[in-house]
Structures are given as structure tokens and as C-alpha cells.
Motif scaffolding. Structure first.
Motif, PDB file in Angstrom:
ATOM      1  N   THR A   1       0.800  -1.222   0.000  1.00  0.00           N
ATOM      2  CA  THR A   1       0.000   0.000   0.000  1.00  0.00           C
ATOM      3  C   THR A   1       0.837   1.279   0.000  1.00  0.00           C
ATOM      4  OG1 THR A   1      -0.134  -0.091   2.418  1.00  0.00           O
ATOM      5  CG2 THR A   1      -1.911  -1.136   1.184  1.00  0.00           C
TER       6      THR A   1
ATOM      7  N   LEU B   1       1.294   2.743  -3.352  1.00  0.00           N
ATOM      8  CA  LEU B   1       0.062   3.298  -3.916  1.00  0.00           C
ATOM      9  C   LEU B   1      -0.115   4.745  -3.470  1.00  0.00           C
ATOM     10  CD1 LEU B   1      -2.359   2.482  -5.652  1.00  0.00           C
ATOM     11  CD2 LEU B   1      -3.552   1.844  -3.566  1.00  0.00           C
ATOM     12  N   LYS B   2       0.097   5.001  -2.193  1.00  0.00           N
ATOM     13  CA  LYS B   2      -0.021   6.366  -1.688  1.00  0.00           C
ATOM     14  C   LYS B   2       1.065   7.260  -2.272  1.00  0.00           C
ATOM     15  CE  LYS B   2      -0.755   8.915   2.604  1.00  0.00           C
ATOM     16  NZ  LYS B   2      -0.894   8.807   4.075  1.00  0.00           N
TER      17      LYS B   2
ATOM     18  N   PHE C   1       0.200   7.760  -6.179  1.00  0.00           N
ATOM     19  CA  PHE C   1      -1.159   8.128  -6.578  1.00  0.00           C
ATOM     20  C   PHE C   1      -1.198   9.459  -7.342  1.00  0.00           C
ATOM     21  CE2 PHE C   1      -5.415   9.829  -5.995  1.00  0.00           C
ATOM     22  CZ  PHE C   1      -6.209   8.738  -6.304  1.00  0.00           C
TER      23      PHE C   1
ATOM     24  N   GLU D   1      -2.559  10.022 -11.208  1.00  0.00           N
ATOM     25  CA  GLU D   1      -3.586  11.005 -11.563  1.00  0.00           C
ATOM     26  C   GLU D   1      -3.127  11.884 -12.724  1.00  0.00           C
ATOM     27  OE1 GLU D   1      -6.492  12.427  -8.181  1.00  0.00           O
ATOM     28  OE2 GLU D   1      -4.413  12.846  -7.606  1.00  0.00           O
TER      29      GLU D   1
ATOM     30  N   MET E   1      -8.817   3.578 -10.485  1.00  0.00           N
ATOM     31  CA  MET E   1      -8.534   4.774  -9.692  1.00  0.00           C
ATOM     32  C   MET E   1      -9.596   5.004  -8.624  1.00  0.00           C
ATOM     33  SD  MET E   1      -5.628   6.091 -10.420  1.00  0.00           S
ATOM     34  CE  MET E   1      -5.625   7.819  -9.957  1.00  0.00           C
TER      35      MET E   1
ATOM     36  N   PHE F   1      -8.538   2.534  -5.936  1.00  0.00           N
ATOM     37  CA  PHE F   1      -7.365   3.029  -5.210  1.00  0.00           C
ATOM     38  C   PHE F   1      -7.755   4.175  -4.266  1.00  0.00           C
ATOM     39  CE2 PHE F   1      -4.634   1.875  -9.161  1.00  0.00           C
ATOM     40  CZ  PHE F   1      -4.714   0.533  -8.831  1.00  0.00           C
ATOM     41  N   SER F   2      -8.609   5.068  -4.739  1.00  0.00           N
ATOM     42  CA  SER F   2      -9.039   6.205  -3.915  1.00  0.00           C
ATOM     43  C   SER F   2      -9.782   5.726  -2.678  1.00  0.00           C
ATOM     44  CB  SER F   2      -9.939   7.139  -4.735  1.00  0.00           C
ATOM     45  OG  SER F   2      -9.272   7.645  -5.861  1.00  0.00           O
TER      46      SER F   2
ATOM     47  N   LEU G   1      -7.375   4.291  -0.155  1.00  0.00           N
ATOM     48  CA  LEU G   1      -6.615   5.339   0.536  1.00  0.00           C
ATOM     49  C   LEU G   1      -7.512   6.311   1.295  1.00  0.00           C
ATOM     50  CD1 LEU G   1      -4.055   6.135  -2.323  1.00  0.00           C
ATOM     51  CD2 LEU G   1      -3.624   4.843  -0.231  1.00  0.00           C
TER      52      LEU G   1
ATOM     53  N   TYR H   1      -9.654   8.434   0.105  1.00  0.00           N
ATOM     54  CA  TYR H   1      -9.831   9.720  -0.574  1.00  0.00           C
ATOM     55  C   TYR H   1     -11.269   9.752  -1.112  1.00  0.00           C
ATOM     56  CZ  TYR H   1      -4.664   9.782  -0.647  1.00  0.00           C
ATOM     57  OH  TYR H   1      -3.324   9.756  -0.316  1.00  0.00           O
TER      58      TYR H   1
ATOM     59  N   LYS I   1     -12.156  11.949  -4.206  1.00  0.00           N
ATOM     60  CA  LYS I   1     -11.564  11.436  -5.433  1.00  0.00           C
ATOM     61  C   LYS I   1     -12.279  10.168  -5.886  1.00  0.00           C
ATOM     62  CE  LYS I   1      -6.956  13.353  -4.540  1.00  0.00           C
ATOM     63  NZ  LYS I   1      -6.968  14.300  -5.670  1.00  0.00           N
TER      64      LYS I   1
END
Length: 594
Positions: free
Chosen positions: A278, A281-282, A285, A289, A347, A350-351, A354, A356, A359
């Protein structure tokens, strides 16, 4: 390799703890009656019982379990120097075991461990369920030096014994090659299929051995398939680091990324799902984007269909394929829009991971607009197929989730007709379609076609490898790092057994099923700290036995329900031996491959 030695003359320093304080006179309370004396004795006795009870209540009972394979490695990708530890646990007994805490001791020589005096590091008891990416916080370690370690774990069933002493060596930095040893053993009744998988694995190891110095120029199209055969985690962590470090201010990436623009997202997804990575990924990211925005600015449109840019280039090229004298052409617009939609879906995932939230909502909205535009543009309502009815157009639409339920059955029938009837078991699709071919056929109940196509292969394809492990063997991660995984196998005619044994970061997963004339047997090992969701072909739970006992009466097994002629079960950690009379075996429904 050398070993450190204990300090000369080392011995445990025991200090005299005798008190030198002056004697003091204590007043004695003398009971006036025998009754008072008796009460005092009872109170003292009761107090002793309470203290003794509390002492033993605070002690965890020891269980016959030891942590194994204690390893020292670097966490994260390139430039990350944090040392981390990992270990595994034997799941043989008892069932439903979960780690709750650990303690690690590391010393420069074995004698210090025996004397409970580790001079390098003692973590103390740490409350955690993690058994990998555990930060090392001891003294600085020297290269080419052997250290000695032990670990004890606390579980929901008690604490383990101290492990046997294990050797630790500081790992070399920059070594990206996967271990030559297999992390996955496999076998099946069909020797041709097993040989194909072994050939693919051998070729993959050779590819890594001869990799180019500039990692980003090495193809990552088969990263998912490779992850079932070798540990490719460190390689692709550095692959992402190096490629995204070359990102320009406008979001563009080197030319190698232009050829397969979705690979970055595929790799990030693979690392998350297969290895629970992870941090990368952060870290990356924002770069992903920017890359997605760059692609949209160059190929997007107000109609949400991806088109050619000012230079006439498309995100992904047109696919042309010929078979039995017939030409099949799938447009670049359909392929590019389908893949870009998938990137937005990833995405969004993933958002969410995380946290988000804004997002995640943004990408969900974007994906929704792309999906609507795609169906409006490419779906033929009258004839119930996509674009010009090529297998690739229908495959991408089915596997990536464009089809509404009421349309999906009709679209699949078009695909099935092309392969099974028009071309007698051959698929009229090129590179893009073949990335989803075997799994999509299997997901819609035609694992026999997947098997037939695989048996005719001369050159192994990545989607065939994924079908072999995720469908034929039935093993697929449902939560990051196989913390929860599915056992959902298909049973094509002509295959009488299939087995796999995979080393995940949490431990070893094993699945082996076999069909006889009138019986079906499935052996499973679920690692400690994990759980499995198994789809078993039987009409009722009372028809399934685990080592001779009906499953709904067995510890560690939860019956979730019945679906499509199968019993759904959740399994805690442990070994299982299921058996039943051979029933009408049916596959579970799988609408897409994500």
C-alpha cells in the motif's frame, strides 16, 4: 560469511538485592478471641487464593505452535532502506488461529538467546496481527554477518513456544531477481496443461535473468500471471519507482509507457491485491492522476469516447485478426474507451483504499459517463452485440463490466457461437481480446471451451495462466495480500484433478481437488490470520463431510448459504479434508475479471 562472537568473558550479571535498611519494629495485632484469630487466617488464605488466581489468569496457555521462516528484508521500493521482518505460522492446529501479538529476539551469538539476553534487539511484546513488513528497530547490522533470532507469538488460543533459533543475514540492496525456487507448485490430470504452465514459468525466470538495465522498457503485460508463479513484488515496486520518476511536468511518461499506457495501473493493482503493498500506492497516486489526466487531454472527447489526437495517434491501436478466411477488425475507439474506463474504475478503487472519498466519487462519476457513452455508441440493440460483433468487442464489454444484466446473456451467446460453432473451438481475437478470453469463457459456464483452447496452445498466454490458477485451481485473492481468498474452482470434462500450493506473504495456501467415479474430494490449507470462501459442488451442507463429520457441525466452518447448485462456506485457518458423493458440478457466477 562470518558470525559475530559473544563478548569475551560474557556472563549474566546478577546483583545482590539484599536490603541494608535498619530493622524496624512492627506492632503486632493480637486478637482478643479465638474467633478473631480464625477470621484473620481465613482472610489471609482467601487473599492468597485471589492473588494466585489473578496471576495464573494473566498467563496465556502455551500451544503447540511455532513461527517459521523468519526473514529480514527491505520494505518498499527503490530508495527505501527500512529493514523489515516477516514470518509464517503452521496452520495445522488448532483451527481459526489468529495472531494477536509477537515478540522478536535477535542476538550476535546463540548463547545469548539461550540465556534470554539478546544483545541486538528485543522487540518486547508488540500487539499486532501483522506477520510481514514488521519494522526492525534494533542495532545497526553489518553485512556478511550471521545473526540469530527467535520469535514467539500470542494468538486467540494462547501463546506459542519460542521458535527454533533462525539465522538472519542483512539482505543485499538492489537485487530484483525473483527467487529461482518456486513459490507455487501445481499439477493437473492433463500433462499438457501442466507442461504449458511450467514452460511459461521457465521462460519468465529467463526473462528476469536477461532483463534490460532500464527496467521500464521491460514488458509488464503479464505481471498478474507471473505473480502466481514467482515472487515479482520487489521488481515491480522498483519498476514503478523508476518509470514514474521520469514523469514530465505535463504528466507525460517515457515512450515505453505510451505503448502500454494501462500497465502502471495494472502493476499498482497487482501489488495491492497479491502482496498488500500500500505504501507505493499512496506514494505514486498523484503521478497516476497526472498520467490519467494527460491521456484524457490527448485522447478524450466531450462525448466520452476516446479518439485520435492531433497527430492521428490513438491511445491503443485497432485490432485486426483473421481466421478461417474471415477478417475481424475491432476499432481503436472501442478498445481505447474500454481500457480508459477500466483505468477510472481502478482509480476509484485506489481512492477508496486510501480513503480519498472525494476522489473516489470523482472517478466513479467519470467511469459512469464513459460506460454510458460506450454502450450508446457501440452496443447494437437490435442484434445484441457490440460494434461489428467481433469476439474482442464482445469480450472486452463482458469482462470489463459494460453489459447490463439483461444484455449480458445475449452478448455471451454471440461470443460462444463464434468460438464453438463458427470456428470449431478456435477464437477469432487478437492481443487485446486474448487478455480476457479464458477467464471470460469460464466465468460464463464454458470452462470446457477454455480447456479446449488451452490444450491447443503452442505459445502460452498470460490469461491462460490466470485461468489455470484462478479458475481451474480456484485460487484468487479477495482482500489485499490473500488475507481473504476464494476457492472457487471449475471442473471441465476431461480434468479429474488439479492442485496448487502457493506461498503468499501470510503463509502457504494449498488446494487440491479430485473427482472419482462417484466421489468428489477437496483438500484445503488456510494459513493463520486468513480466511477462505469456498464454493463446494453439493446440493446441501448435510451431503458434505470434513474428515468424516458433517460440515455444519465442524469447528472453523461457517455455512453462508446455497447458490447455483453449490454450498458456500467460510473457512478459518487450518487443514480441511472435504468429501461428498459426486454431484452435478456447476461453476459459480463471475461477471467480470477484476
Amino acid at each position: 560469511m562470518k558470525g559475530q562472537h559473544c563478548p569475551q568473558g560474557y556472563q549474566t550479571d546478577l546483583k545482590d538485592n539484599k536490603s541494608n535498611s535498619k530493622d524496624t519494629k512492627n506492632k503486632k495485632i493480637i486478637p482478643n478471641t479465638m474467633k478473631d484469630k480464625t477470621m484473620v487466617k481465613y482472610r489471609i488464605f482467601a487473599l492468597c487464593l485471589i492473588v494466585t488466581g489473578l496471576f495464573y489468569a494473566c498467563q496465556s496457555p502455551e500451544i503447540d505452535l511455532q513461527a517459521e521462516n523468519l526473514k529480514l528484508d527491505h520494505c518498499g521500493g527503490e530508495g527505501v532502506r527500512q529493514l523489515c521482518l516477516s514470518w509464517t505460522m503452521n496452520a495445522a492446529s488448532p483451527r481459526g488461529l489468529n495472531q494477536q501479538a509477537y515478540r522478536i529476539r535477535i542476538a550476535s551469538c546463540p548463547e545469548l538467546l539461550e540465556q534470554n539476553s539478546p544483545d541486538i534487539w528485543d522487540s518486547g511484546k508488540v500487539s499486532s496481527s501483522k506477520n510481514y513488513d514488521v519494522p526492525y528497530k534494533g542495532k545497526a547490522l553489518e553485512r556478511d554477518t550471521v545473526y540469530y533470532a527467535q520469535i514467539r507469538i500470542w494468538t486467540n488460543r494462547g501463546k506459542s513456544l519460542w521458535s527454533k533459533q533462525q539465522n538472519l543475514v542483512l539482505p543485499a540492496e538492489g537485487d530484483l531477481l525473483p527467487a529461482a525456487a518456486s513459490i507455487n507448485r501445481f499439477d493437473t490430470y492433463d500433462l499438457k496443461l501442466s507442461d504449458l504452465v511450467q514452460t511459461y514459468k521457465t521462460a519468465t525466470l529467463e526473462k528476469y535473468k536477461n532483463r534490460p538495465q532500464d527496467l521500464e522498457n521491460m514488458s509488464a503485460a503479464d505481471c498478474w500471471a507471473e505473480s502466481y508463479l514467482i515472487d515479482n513484488r520487489k521488481f515491480y515496486l522498483q519498476w514503478m519507482d523508476r518509470l514514474l520518476a521520469a514523469q514530465a511536468e505535463d504528466g507525460s511518461l517515457p515512450l515505453s509507457a505510451q505503448q502500454e499506457p494501462q500497465e502502471i495501473f495494472d502493476i499498482a493493482h497487482m501489488l495491492l491485491v497479491q502482496y498488500n503493498e500500500t505504501a507505493h500506492l499512496k506514494k505514486h497516486f498523484p503521478a497516476m492522476e497526472k498520467w490519467l489526466d494527460f491521456l484524457w487531454k490527448n485522447y478524450g472527447s466531450q462525448e466520452y469516447i476516446l479518439t485520435a489526437n492531433g497527430d492521428g495517434h490513438t491511445l491503443l491501436p485497432v485490432e485486426e485478426y483473421s481466421l478461417d478466411g474471415k477478417e475481424y477488425i475491432t476499432s481503436a475507439a472501442l478498445i481505447s474507451t474500454a481500457y480508459f474506463y477500466r483505468l477510472c474504475v481502478l482509480m476509484q478503487k485506489f481512492s477508496s483504499h486510501l480513503q480519498y472519498r472525494d476522489k473516489a466519487a470523482h472517478y466513479a462519476d467519470w467511469a459512469g459517463k464513459l460506460r454510458k457513452a460506450y454502450n450508446d455508441r457501440f452496443f447494437n440493440e437490435e442484434k445484441q452485440y457490440y460494434e461489428n460483433n467481433t469476439p474482442t468487442a464482445n469480450l472486452l464489454s463482458l469482462s470489463l463490466g459494460f453489459c447490463e444484466d439483461k444484455r449480458a446473456e445475449s452478448v455471451f451467446k454471440r461470443l460462444e457461437q463464434s468460438i464453438a460453432i463458427e470456428h470449431y473451438g478456435k477464437a477469432a481475437c487478437g492481443e487485446f481480446g486474448k487478455r480476457y478470453l479464458y477467464r471470460t469463457l469460464s466465468a460464463w459456464g464454458r470452462s470446457d471451451l477454455s480447456y479446449r483452447l488451452g490444450a491447443e496452445l503452442r505459445e502460452v498466454e498470460g490469461d491462460f495462466i490466470l485461468w489455470f490458477f484462478e479458475h481451474l485451481c480456484g485460487l484468487k485473492s479477495l482482500e489485499e495480500g490473500f488475507h481473504c481468498f476464494s476457492l472457487d474452482a471449475v471442473f471441465p470434462p476431461g480434468i479429474y484433478f488439479a492442485k496448487t500450493r502457493m506461498e503468499t506473504r501470510g503463509g502457504i495456501i494449498s488446494s487440491s481437488w479430485i473427482k472419482t467415479f462417484d466421489e468428489f474430494v477437496w483438500q484445503v490449507i488456510v494459513p493463520v490470520n486468513t480466511k477462505a470462501r469456498l464454493r463446494y459442488p453439493a446440493a446441501a451442507a448435510k451431503d458434505i463431510y470434513d474428515d468424516g463429520r458433517v460440515v455444519d457441525q465442524v469447528e472453523g466452518i461457517q455455512i453462508l448459504g446455497r447458490e447455483n447448485g453449490n454450498i458456500l462456506m467460510e473457512l478459518g485457518s487450518g487443514d480441511y479434508f472435504f468429501s461428498s458423493k459426486l454431484a452435478d458440478i456447476k461453476p459459480g457466477p463471475r461477471r467480470n475479471n477484476e
